[in-house]
Design an enzyme around this catalytic site. Sequence first.
Site, PDB file in Angstrom:
ATOM      1  N   PRO A 125      62.164  -9.842  20.978  1.00 17.31           N
ATOM      2  CA  PRO A 125      61.932 -10.779  22.075  1.00 17.31           C
ATOM      3  C   PRO A 125      60.462 -11.063  22.368  1.00 17.31           C
ATOM      4  CG  PRO A 125      62.869  -8.704  22.869  1.00 17.31           C
ATOM      5  CD  PRO A 125      62.991  -8.701  21.382  1.00 17.31           C
ATOM      6  N   ASN A 126      60.199 -12.325  22.545  1.00 13.38           N
ATOM      7  CA  ASN A 126      58.898 -12.877  22.939  1.00 13.38           C
ATOM      8  C   ASN A 126      57.879 -12.932  21.800  1.00 13.38           C
ATOM      9  OD1 ASN A 126      59.519 -13.403  25.744  1.00 13.38           O
ATOM     10  ND2 ASN A 126      59.604 -11.180  25.974  1.00 13.38           N
ATOM     11  N   ARG A 157      49.697 -16.713  23.824  1.00 16.78           N
ATOM     12  CA  ARG A 157      49.322 -16.040  25.070  1.00 16.78           C
ATOM     13  C   ARG A 157      48.908 -14.614  24.769  1.00 16.78           C
ATOM     14  NH1 ARG A 157      54.649 -17.062  28.285  1.00 16.78           N
ATOM     15  NH2 ARG A 157      54.990 -19.117  27.422  1.00 16.78           N
ATOM     16  N   TYR A 165      47.629  -9.046  21.675  1.00 12.05           N
ATOM     17  CA  TYR A 165      48.386  -9.304  20.445  1.00 12.05           C
ATOM     18  C   TYR A 165      47.620 -10.149  19.414  1.00 12.05           C
ATOM     19  CZ  TYR A 165      52.136  -7.526  23.370  1.00 12.05           C
ATOM     20  OH  TYR A 165      52.900  -6.732  24.182  1.00 12.05           O
ATOM     21  N   ASN A 215      59.956  -5.127  14.181  1.00 17.81           N
ATOM     22  CA  ASN A 215      59.271  -5.011  15.467  1.00 17.81           C
ATOM     23  C   ASN A 215      60.288  -5.437  16.517  1.00 17.81           C
ATOM     24  OD1 ASN A 215      57.756  -5.089  17.776  1.00 17.81           O
ATOM     25  ND2 ASN A 215      56.009  -6.156  16.854  1.00 17.81           N
ATOM     26  N   ALA A 265      60.195  -5.281  23.138  1.00 19.48           N
ATOM     27  CA  ALA A 265      60.563  -4.477  24.313  1.00 19.48           C
ATOM     28  C   ALA A 265      61.853  -3.680  24.101  1.00 19.48           C
ATOM     29  CB  ALA A 265      60.691  -5.380  25.535  1.00 19.48           C
ATOM     30  N   HIS A 312      62.000   0.180  23.473  1.00 12.83           N
ATOM     31  CA  HIS A 312      61.938   1.210  24.515  1.00 12.83           C
ATOM     32  C   HIS A 312      63.261   1.387  25.257  1.00 12.83           C
ATOM     33  CE1 HIS A 312      57.791   0.571  23.543  1.00 12.83           C
ATOM     34  NE2 HIS A 312      57.829  -0.669  23.977  1.00 12.83           N
ATOM     35  N   ASP A 323      71.458   2.518  17.084  1.00 18.31           N
ATOM     36  CA  ASP A 323      72.693   2.819  16.357  1.00 18.31           C
ATOM     37  C   ASP A 323      72.827   1.934  15.115  1.00 18.31           C
ATOM     38  OD1 ASP A 323      73.320   4.751  18.221  1.00 18.31           O
ATOM     39  OD2 ASP A 323      74.830   3.558  19.267  1.00 18.31           O
ATOM     40  N   GLU A 372      59.312   0.758  11.491  1.00 19.98           N
ATOM     41  CA  GLU A 372      59.046   0.224  12.834  1.00 19.98           C
ATOM     42  C   GLU A 372      57.577  -0.188  12.903  1.00 19.98           C
ATOM     43  OE1 GLU A 372      59.900   3.135  15.853  1.00 19.98           O
ATOM     44  OE2 GLU A 372      58.976   1.935  17.435  1.00 19.98           O
ATOM     45  N   HIS A 424      54.495  -2.017  15.393  1.00 21.89           N
ATOM     46  CA  HIS A 424      54.010  -2.564  16.661  1.00 21.89           C
ATOM     47  C   HIS A 424      52.587  -3.061  16.470  1.00 21.89           C
ATOM     48  CE1 HIS A 424      57.535  -1.295  18.710  1.00 21.89           C
ATOM     49  NE2 HIS A 424      57.418  -0.117  18.132  1.00 21.89           N
ATOM     50  N   ILE A 425      52.342  -4.266  16.937  1.00 20.21           N
ATOM     51  CA  ILE A 425      51.017  -4.872  16.807  1.00 20.21           C
ATOM     52  C   ILE A 425      50.012  -4.098  17.653  1.00 20.21           C
ATOM     53  CG2 ILE A 425      49.690  -6.972  17.286  1.00 20.21           C
ATOM     54  CD1 ILE A 425      52.425  -8.499  16.867  1.00 20.21           C
ATOM     55  N   SER A 426      50.401  -3.793  18.872  1.00 17.57           N
ATOM     56  CA  SER A 426      49.513  -3.043  19.772  1.00 17.57           C
ATOM     57  C   SER A 426      49.808  -1.549  19.639  1.00 17.57           C
ATOM     58  CB  SER A 426      49.754  -3.494  21.214  1.00 17.57           C
ATOM     59  OG  SER A 426      51.073  -3.168  21.636  1.00 17.57           O
ATOM     60  N   ARG A 439      49.141   2.299  25.927  1.00 18.38           N
ATOM     61  CA  ARG A 439      49.478   1.309  26.954  1.00 18.38           C
ATOM     62  C   ARG A 439      50.278   1.984  28.074  1.00 18.38           C
ATOM     63  NH1 ARG A 439      51.687  -4.015  24.341  1.00 18.38           N
ATOM     64  NH2 ARG A 439      51.294  -4.696  26.483  1.00 18.38           N
ATOM     65  N   ARG A 475      55.950   2.352  27.566  1.00 14.74           N
ATOM     66  CA  ARG A 475      55.928   1.935  26.162  1.00 14.74           C
ATOM     67  C   ARG A 475      55.739   3.119  25.218  1.00 14.74           C
ATOM     68  NH1 ARG A 475      55.462  -3.730  26.539  1.00 14.74           N
ATOM     69  NH2 ARG A 475      54.291  -4.318  28.385  1.00 14.74           N
TER      70      ARG A 475
END
Length: 142
Positions: free
Chosen positions: A10-11, A18, A23, A74, A77, A80, A87, A98, A100-102, A107, A111
């Site tokens: 998501p996002n 943004r 990011y 990735n 959200a 978490h 599953d 897995e 993650h960019i950040s 953070r 997270r």
Amino acid sequence: MNRLMLINGPNLNLLGTREPGIYGSHTLADVVAEVKKVTDSFGYELDDFQSNHEGAMVDKIQEAGRTCSGIILNAAAYTHTSIAIRDAIASVPIPVLEVHISNIHTREEFRHHSMLASVCKGQVVGLGIKGYRYAALALLEK
Ligand code: CA2
């Protein structure tokens, strides 16, 4: 199966539009192009998928389990919160990395924990969009 699956949650469709301080300024299309360079160089196909919906991501992980030899994920959200995605990962017979960019560990506290990490083969965190490329290399280099 000379095919990898790239899944973004998501996002992440907003990448490059943004929050560049967190990011970066690259778009999701840039991410896909970077990973595709790696898969092309190994003679692999790349399937890519982005969704803002948890169930759609579960469906795609299950599909990849039948059609691909590895997944770069990735989950954004949902990382978490999602037992359903955890599953699904545990149900597929292929490695899932897995990404993650950040750096989720530097953070907000919420997270720091990944519901997915313990069922993934590994994690690439905090290296910007290069992390996706490193994940592809890790899946493809023998
Ligand atoms: O660092 C990552 O890659 C994250 O998976 C990104 C997620 C966040 O919830 C995770 O904790 C860490 C958020 C993705 C939102 O992406 C945006 C991109 C540009 C503008 C707004 C949101």
